[in-house]
Design an enzyme around this catalytic site. Structure first.
Site, mmCIF file in Angstrom:
data_model
loop_
_atom_site.group_PDB
_atom_site.id
_atom_site.type_symbol
_atom_site.label_atom_id
_atom_site.label_comp_id
_atom_site.label_asym_id
_atom_site.label_seq_id
_atom_site.Cartn_x
_atom_site.Cartn_y
_atom_site.Cartn_z
ATOM 1 N N CYS A 2 12.014 0.240 -46.834
ATOM 2 C CA CYS A 2 12.979 -0.770 -47.359
ATOM 3 C C CYS A 2 14.460 0.146 -47.205
ATOM 4 O O CYS A 2 14.480 1.137 -47.286
ATOM 5 C CB CYS A 2 12.828 -1.230 -48.206
ATOM 6 S SG CYS A 2 11.065 -2.069 -48.592
ATOM 7 N N ARG A 27 15.164 1.636 -39.689
ATOM 8 C CA ARG A 27 14.115 1.973 -40.175
ATOM 9 C C ARG A 27 12.724 1.033 -40.246
ATOM 10 O O ARG A 27 11.826 1.209 -40.743
ATOM 11 C CB ARG A 27 14.100 2.423 -41.730
ATOM 12 C CG ARG A 27 15.057 3.691 -42.021
ATOM 13 C CD ARG A 27 15.103 3.819 -43.563
ATOM 14 N NE ARG A 27 15.634 5.171 -43.654
ATOM 15 C CZ ARG A 27 15.435 5.873 -44.852
ATOM 16 N NH1 ARG A 27 14.834 5.376 -45.831
ATOM 17 N NH2 ARG A 27 16.023 7.167 -44.862
ATOM 18 N N TRP A 75 10.516 -4.232 -45.744
ATOM 19 C CA TRP A 75 9.473 -3.747 -45.032
ATOM 20 C C TRP A 75 8.356 -3.782 -45.804
ATOM 21 O O TRP A 75 8.009 -3.379 -46.650
ATOM 22 C CB TRP A 75 9.664 -2.263 -44.664
ATOM 23 C CG TRP A 75 8.551 -1.899 -43.762
ATOM 24 C CD1 TRP A 75 7.467 -1.029 -43.951
ATOM 25 C CD2 TRP A 75 8.507 -2.077 -42.438
ATOM 26 N NE1 TRP A 75 6.759 -0.676 -42.757
ATOM 27 C CE2 TRP A 75 7.369 -1.317 -41.598
ATOM 28 C CE3 TRP A 75 9.426 -2.760 -41.525
ATOM 29 C CZ2 TRP A 75 7.045 -1.490 -40.406
ATOM 30 C CZ3 TRP A 75 8.956 -2.651 -39.975
ATOM 31 C CH2 TRP A 75 7.771 -2.031 -39.465
ATOM 32 N N ASN A 100 13.022 -0.331 -53.529
ATOM 33 C CA ASN A 100 12.300 0.380 -52.462
ATOM 34 C C ASN A 100 11.046 0.931 -53.365
ATOM 35 O O ASN A 100 11.165 1.498 -54.395
ATOM 36 C CB ASN A 100 13.022 1.490 -51.948
ATOM 37 C CG ASN A 100 14.002 0.986 -50.706
ATOM 38 O OD1 ASN A 100 14.211 -0.068 -50.832
ATOM 39 N ND2 ASN A 100 14.847 1.802 -50.305
ATOM 40 N N GLY A 101 9.956 1.120 -52.516
ATOM 41 C CA GLY A 101 8.682 1.907 -53.193
ATOM 42 C C GLY A 101 7.617 0.963 -53.689
ATOM 43 O O GLY A 101 7.763 -0.105 -53.254
ATOM 44 N N GLU A 489 0.204 22.823 -29.176
ATOM 45 C CA GLU A 489 1.530 22.461 -29.078
ATOM 46 C C GLU A 489 2.398 23.654 -29.027
ATOM 47 O O GLU A 489 3.448 23.458 -28.597
ATOM 48 C CB GLU A 489 1.601 21.739 -30.631
ATOM 49 C CG GLU A 489 3.199 21.293 -30.991
ATOM 50 C CD GLU A 489 3.765 20.410 -29.956
ATOM 51 O OE1 GLU A 489 2.975 19.616 -29.374
ATOM 52 O OE2 GLU A 489 5.041 20.191 -30.206
ATOM 53 N N LYS A 493 5.184 23.476 -26.178
ATOM 54 C CA LYS A 493 6.758 23.886 -26.141
ATOM 55 C C LYS A 493 7.078 24.887 -25.448
ATOM 56 O O LYS A 493 8.181 25.089 -24.621
ATOM 57 C CB LYS A 493 6.877 24.363 -27.838
ATOM 58 C CG LYS A 493 6.911 23.387 -28.784
ATOM 59 C CD LYS A 493 7.925 22.429 -28.964
ATOM 60 C CE LYS A 493 7.684 21.029 -28.080
ATOM 61 N NZ LYS A 493 7.130 19.956 -28.374
ATOM 62 N N GLU A 496 7.470 23.680 -21.819
ATOM 63 C CA GLU A 496 8.529 22.574 -21.697
ATOM 64 C C GLU A 496 9.970 23.233 -21.587
ATOM 65 O O GLU A 496 10.603 22.780 -20.816
ATOM 66 C CB GLU A 496 8.531 21.952 -22.878
ATOM 67 C CG GLU A 496 7.500 20.411 -22.967
ATOM 68 C CD GLU A 496 7.454 19.676 -24.304
ATOM 69 O OE1 GLU A 496 7.759 18.648 -24.036
ATOM 70 O OE2 GLU A 496 7.799 20.315 -25.292
ATOM 71 N N HIS A 512 -15.322 32.596 -22.184
ATOM 72 C CA HIS A 512 -16.030 31.725 -21.060
ATOM 73 C C HIS A 512 -14.930 31.519 -20.143
ATOM 74 O O HIS A 512 -15.080 30.339 -19.512
ATOM 75 C CB HIS A 512 -16.483 30.536 -21.928
ATOM 76 C CG HIS A 512 -17.336 30.421 -22.827
ATOM 77 N ND1 HIS A 512 -18.682 31.074 -22.809
ATOM 78 C CD2 HIS A 512 -17.383 30.420 -24.390
ATOM 79 C CE1 HIS A 512 -19.390 31.100 -23.746
ATOM 80 N NE2 HIS A 512 -18.594 30.875 -24.683
ATOM 81 N N LYS A 611 12.985 12.389 -22.800
ATOM 82 C CA LYS A 611 12.676 12.094 -24.197
ATOM 83 C C LYS A 611 11.609 10.957 -24.269
ATOM 84 O O LYS A 611 10.828 11.140 -24.973
ATOM 85 C CB LYS A 611 13.911 11.808 -24.968
ATOM 86 C CG LYS A 611 13.700 11.964 -26.354
ATOM 87 C CD LYS A 611 13.388 13.111 -26.945
ATOM 88 C CE LYS A 611 12.960 13.091 -28.334
ATOM 89 N NZ LYS A 611 12.097 14.426 -28.594
HETATM 90 C C1 G6P Z 1 7.553 12.568 -23.726
HETATM 91 C C2 G6P Z 1 8.563 13.368 -24.421
HETATM 92 C C3 G6P Z 1 7.450 14.360 -25.490
HETATM 93 C C4 G6P Z 1 6.689 13.223 -26.268
HETATM 94 C C5 G6P Z 1 5.929 12.210 -25.209
HETATM 95 C C6 G6P Z 1 5.440 11.188 -26.076
HETATM 96 O O1 G6P Z 1 6.746 13.373 -22.657
HETATM 97 O O2 G6P Z 1 9.098 14.603 -23.944
HETATM 98 O O3 G6P Z 1 8.230 15.165 -26.397
HETATM 99 O O4 G6P Z 1 5.921 14.046 -27.234
HETATM 100 O O5 G6P Z 1 6.904 11.913 -24.391
HETATM 101 O O6 G6P Z 1 6.254 10.430 -26.733
HETATM 102 P P1 G6P Z 1 6.122 9.684 -27.956
HETATM 103 O O7 G6P Z 1 7.832 8.989 -28.041
HETATM 104 O O8 G6P Z 1 5.331 8.550 -27.755
HETATM 105 O O9 G6P Z 1 6.064 10.385 -29.096
#
Ligand code: G6P
Length: 616
Positions: A2, A27, A75, A100-101, A489, A493, A496, A512, A611
């Site tokens: 909220c 939000r 919310w 809120n809360g 991850e 990174k 990417e 393996h 993105k």
């Molecule tokens: C794209 C972005 C990633 C992201 C993925 C999923 O590939 O480049 O950074 O992890 O989408 O996006 P989402 O908004 O669903 O977390």
């Protein structure tokens, strides 16, 4: 989550309140409302279901001017989204509150207050606050003094604001577990749950601390701490550089967002923790009922969000004892799935608009419940107004703020925090997690922002290590247990943003196959918290060294690992094993960042990537 806005001024403040609500709308919202005291001293309100624009239209048709007022976007946690459940809530025609809360003891308080003759006009937990305050005012007519007494009876989390037609020159505020900030103007003052809401009226702020109560008039701000002693809180001047759409002192958005992690993790925890447990209602009004029925979890996500889900699978099975499956959304959506009875469908997404994740949710919803379908759907998402959130039964928002760098960083760690909250909530509701373990993890979560800050302080150490990579073409990332997805991850990174080929393996799989690739040109990155898998991991690392592979190890300071020829150890602050995946993500983010900077790639907008992937 909220949002709260309040204002006390010499001018009509309706527009200020509505503009503040609009700024908080990102939000999420399901209804909005405003209460003002007009020049004749009459307290009145307007409330509407839906977006703030609905409220705005209602105010245009039927204006509500005033110089003191409070406003709210809701919310829903208790009671469905409806006008009668929208804030502000009133006691009689004199007193209004926005909150809120979550008030956990609202049922007991409701019964008690009914006994004193109060009638309730909503299903919310918030309404008990306003009647409780009204009741207290009968013996203590001063608003601030009465509020101090009343809040002592509230269990749970709150950030709240109160106005009274009997003392129409002030707003009262109280904070415990949900943030509040006072905005300082000239001859006018403001209040909000996020300074973003007040940026159009001031650049000077004062943040309330836990347990604070504040009395705000046009030309004064008085604050009392949790013990009731008068205190002053530091005034902070807002600079444009702190804005999300601005890199500020940082060279790239990605680095800025990496460094924001302690504060956004803190924000994601706020309002969701009771003293020693997670507040289940933070997931929505139906959450407790749905969680109690859940016997299985199916997680679906893409990219970085998928890795967050993979970590969560370890947590959900180990801590909450609930079977969990996870799949990338692009696969899930195109195959026939067999759904175990009472499976909760969980989607994870930063944007909430990723085409595959949305399609997976829609497919899941198409299977009718009770006939091969899911129990309910829960979205873990960073954008409250996204399609994923709108179409899911339950939501927990990650409060990472806008993420600009294409490579996801702060969205990932806040997703992990949200998933840990889900794990603890499910464990408790289903009776599969001991209260003592939950309390221990809640205490650890509270310490997490500090630990993340300590990991970030090693920035320059990681920068130095990155020099080992700049000339390399391939890298292996290894991890065991919940650190395996962290290694995935880390590899994602690196590829990417530096375009170095990187692959992640569970360390036990090394022999393996991937071991065949290891030589002096293939650095191996490992995350090694001090857990029961450490000794096994150390043997895996020996296998790499024996083949001449260079090792970069992020190890617990208590793991007794030291630098040697071809082995670079970076000591990490000690942390509870369950939260280690969140902490160990930080050096891997920094590593990929510095490698990319050395290679001169476009860190924030790497080639070929987007993105938000809203098309298939
Ligand atoms: C794209 C972005 C990633 C992201 C993925 C999923 O590939 O480049 O950074 O992890 O989408 O996006 P989402 O908004 O669903 O977390």
């Amino acid at each position: 989550m909220c949002g709260i806005v309040g204002a006390v001024a010499e001018r009509n403040i309706t527009a200020v309140l509505v503009e503040g609500l609009k700024r908080l709308e990102y939000r999420g919202y399901d209804s909005a409302g405003v209460a003002l005291i007009n020049d004749a001293g009459v307290l009145d309100r307007r409330r509407r279901v839906g977006k703030v624009s609905e409220l705005d239209a209602a105010l245009a048709a039927d204006p509500l001017p005033g110089r003191v007022g409070i406003a709210h976007t809701r919310w829903a946690t208790h009671g469905a989204p409806s006008e009668r459940n929208a804030h502000p809530h009133f006691s009689g025609n004199q007193l209004a509150v926005v909150h809120n809360g979550i008030i956990e003891n609202h049922e007991a308080l409701r019964e008690e207050l009914k006994g004193f003759g109060y009638t309730f006009s909503s299903d919310t937990d918030t309404e008990v606050i306003v009647h409780l305050l009204d009741h207290t005012l009968k013996t203590q007519p001063d608003l601030a003094a009465a509020l101090k007494i009343a809040v002592k009876q509230l269990h749970g989390a709150y950030g709240l604001a109160v106005i009274s037609a009997k003392q129409p020159d002030r707003i009262l505020a109280a904070r415990s577990g949900s943030p509040l900030v006072i905005g300082l103007g000239l001859g006018e003052n403001f209040l909000a749950s996020d300074q973003l809401a007040l940026r159009q009226v001031t650049d000077r702020f004062m943040y309330l601390e836990e347990g604070d109560i504040a009395e705000i008039t046009r030309d004064s701000v008085q604050i009392w701490d949790v013990s009731g002693a008068p205190v002053t809180r530091e005034q902070v001047q807002y600079h444009e550089g702190a804005e999300a759409a601005d890199k500020g002192e940082f060279r790239h958005f990605m680095l800025k967002e990496i460094h924001e992690q302690p504060s956004v993790v803190q924000r994601t925890l706020e309002g969701r923790l009771g003293e020693d447990h997670v507040l289940v209602q933070a997931f929505g009004p139906q959450a407790a009922e749905i969680f109690a029925k859940a016997k299985n979890i199916q997680i679906v996500a893409c990219g970085t969000s998928y890795h967050a889900g993979m970590v969560a699978r370890y947590w959900l099975e180990e801590l909450a004892g609930i079977p969990c499956q996870i799949e990338v959304a692009s696969e899930f959506r195109y195959r026939k799935v067999v759904v175990q009875p009472d499976t909760l469908f969980v989607s994870i997404s930063q944007s909430g608009e990723t085409a595959d994740t949305l399609a997976a949710l829609r497919n899941a919803k198409d299977l009718s419940p009770g006939n091969g379908g899911y129990l309910a759907s829960l979205a873990i998402c960073n954008v409250g107004i996204s399609s994923l959130v709108r179409e899911s039964d339950l939501t927990l928002l990650t409060l990472a703020g806008p993420e600009i760098g294409v490579a996801s960083t702060k969205a990932f760690t806040t997703q992990l925090v949200a998933l840990m909250l889900l794990t603890l909530a499910l464990g408790r509701v289903r009776g599969t997690l001991e209260a003592k373990v939950e309390a221990e993890l809640v205490a650890e979560l509270r310490r997490l922002p500090t630990r993340l800050g300590e990991a970030l302080a090693m920035d320059h150490v990681v920068e130095k290590v990155s020099e080992h990579f700049a000339e390399k073409h391939h890298t292996l990332f290894l991890g065991r247990g919940a650190q395996y997805p962290v290694a995935m991850e880390g590899a994602l990174k690196l590829k990417e943003i530096s375009y170095i080929h990187a692959e992640a393996y569970p360390a036990g799989e090394l022999k393996h196959g991937p071991l065949a690739l290891v030589d002096a040109d293939m650095p191996v990155v490992t995350v090694a918290p001090n857990n029961e898998l450490l000794e096994k991991l150390k043997s895996n690392l020996q296998e790499v060294r024996a083949r001449g592979g260079e090792l970069i190890v992020f190890a617990d300071e208590q793991a007794a690992m030291s630098n040697g020829e071809g082995t670079h150890v970076v000591n990490m602050p000690h942390i509870h094993d369950a939260l280690a995946p969140i902490l160990y993500t930080i050096p891997l983010q920094l590593l990929s960042y510095y490698v990319a900077v050395l290679k001169g790639t476009d860190v924030d907008q790497p080639r070929n990537l987007a993105k938000s992937v809203t098309v298939e």
